[in-house]
Design an enzyme around this catalytic site. Structure first.
Site, PDB file in Angstrom:
ATOM      1  CG  ASP A 186      -8.262  -6.892   4.462  1.00 39.58           C
ATOM      2  OD1 ASP A 186      -9.358  -6.203   4.668  1.00 39.58           O
ATOM      3  OD2 ASP A 186      -7.221  -6.807   5.141  1.00 39.58           O
ATOM      4  CD  GLU A 290     -13.304  -6.194   5.137  1.00 38.21           C
ATOM      5  OE1 GLU A 290     -13.067  -6.356   6.246  1.00 38.21           O
ATOM      6  OE2 GLU A 290     -12.157  -5.246   4.749  1.00 38.21           O
ATOM      7  CG  ASP A 371      -3.267  -6.628   6.013  1.00 44.04           C
ATOM      8  OD1 ASP A 371      -3.981  -6.452   7.086  1.00 44.04           O
ATOM      9  OD2 ASP A 371      -2.049  -6.236   6.018  1.00 44.04           O
TER      10      ASP A 371
END
Length: 387
Positions: A186, A290, A371
């Site tokens: 992330d 992502e 996170d």
């Protein structure tokens, strides 16, 4: 053997004669671009229904252009063909409605460059032979050994330095040994990367250099304004002898100093990203990230500078080609709801403001770091996508 294309950048140290030749070739490339663009505009103005002059036709016109302007013969002939290729590509992008109309190039532009396909080779540890320039001193050429040079670009940047960028064909790097590990990553602002196993990697920080760059930016703007006022006053009072803005060395020194601090920041950030991405590729076999639209996220002016400093797009690009080189697997997943779902029980607790960094799942009472929980969800999504 599998071969890959790589980019190598070397510093050039030309003597005065070579500097003069370089600026002549910069000017020739710019001159051909402007001439071909003016011809295309004139042709369309005279006959809007006429066909566009393609790359082949522009290359055919180069011969007559060289006869009319003999100074063009001082350039590498392939560099002028590359100019025509780039101009033709610009028009193709325009016709597809993916870009604007090509613009004329100015000799006052801070960055100058030309590109060629002719043969250039290493002749010593710090020497290369370039078309029209002959033997020229460079930084270490050991990285070029054992490669095939496909294209070269000589450039002059705002720092006042000359660089040689080479596109080379070389053998693919050795496949790294398998570790059997998978990780979800992330990206953030305070921490650039947060892994699903709880490791946090800080964002690149160079506060002292940024402070110096900001100070020199202010000095550069102030001195430029003073120079502009002085140029207007001089040219108003002296009609015979005109001055230009570039004649004021006080402003030029500030501009170069500002550019060098900015380049230092960019170089250190790039070095940090290279080391981080190489470490991750060596450590894990499967990396899940992502699929973020960085340009869209930068529309938020409160976070735009922090996102740009974090260089999320550059981080992803480096991971992509290093995973391809070293035989690792990179998976991209949609970022939807990764910070809202409990990674343990799957409960969707709804959106949370950025100020909330930790939260407890109301269903299974698991306490989450925002996170790390998002990184675990990213990993789960990636592993589910590949079965």
């Amino acid at each position: 053997m599998v071969k890959v294309l790589k980019g190598i950048k070397l510093r050039l140290y030309p003597n005065q004669h070579q500097v003069d030749l370089l600026w002549q070739m910069f000017g020739n490339s710019r001159f051909v671009w402007n001439q071909m663009l003016a011809m295309a505009k004139e042709r369309y103005r005279n006959n809007p229904s006429s066909h566009f002059v393609n790359e082949y036709s522009m290359n055919y016109l180069l011969k007559s252009l060289k006869q009319e302007y003999p100074f063009l013969k001082q350039s590498d002939s392939t560099s002028l063909q590359v100019v025509n290729h780039y101009l033709a590509q610009s028009f193709k992008v325009l016709f597809k409605h993916q870009g604007g109309y090509p613009r004329f190039k100015s000799r006052r532009a801070i960055r100058q460059a030309y590109t060629g396909h002719s043969t250039c080779r290493v002749i010593a540890k710090r020497r290369m032979k370039l078309p029209k320039l002959g033997s020229i001193r460079t930084s270490k050429t050991s990285r070029v050994a054992g490669t095939r040079i496909k294209q070269y670009t000589v450039s002059y940047d705002p720092t006042g330095r000359y660089y040689l960028s080479l596109q080379v064909e070389t053998l693919a790097p050795q496949i790294l040994p398998k570790t059997g590990k998978a990780v979800g990553l992330d990206v953030g602002i305070a921490d650039l990367v947060i892994s699903s196993d709880g490791t946090k990697y800080k964002t690149f920080n160079a506060k002292w250099l940024e402070k110096q760059a900001t100070q020199w930016q202010s000095k550069c703007s102030r001195r430029r304004h003073q120079a502009e006022v002085a140029v207007r006053q001089w040219n108003h009072n002296h009609k015979a002898l005109k001055e230009e803005l570039n004649d004021y060395q006080n402003w030029q020194c500030a501009r170069v100093q500002k550019a060098r601090y900015q380049q230092k920041i960019a170089n250190r950030r790039k070095d940090y990203l290279h080391k981080l991405t190489t470490k991750l590729v060596k450590q894990y076999d499967v990396i899940v990230i992502e699929d973020l639209k960085t340009k869209n996220l930068q529309h938020n002016h409160h976070l735009a500078k922090a996102i740009a400093n974090a260089s999320w797009y550059k981080f992803r690009t480096m991971l992509e080609y290093k995973c391809a080189w070293y035989g690792k697997n990179l998976i991209t997943v949609k970022p939807n709801y990764t910070s809202q779902i409990c990674s343990k029980c799957g409960y969707h607790s709804g959106p949370k403001p950025l100020a909330i960094r930790e939260w407890t799942c109301p269903q299974c009472s698991t306490h989450h770091d925002r996170d790390i929980n998002a990184a675990v969800n990213i990993l789960h999504k990636g592993l589910k996508a590949v079965g």
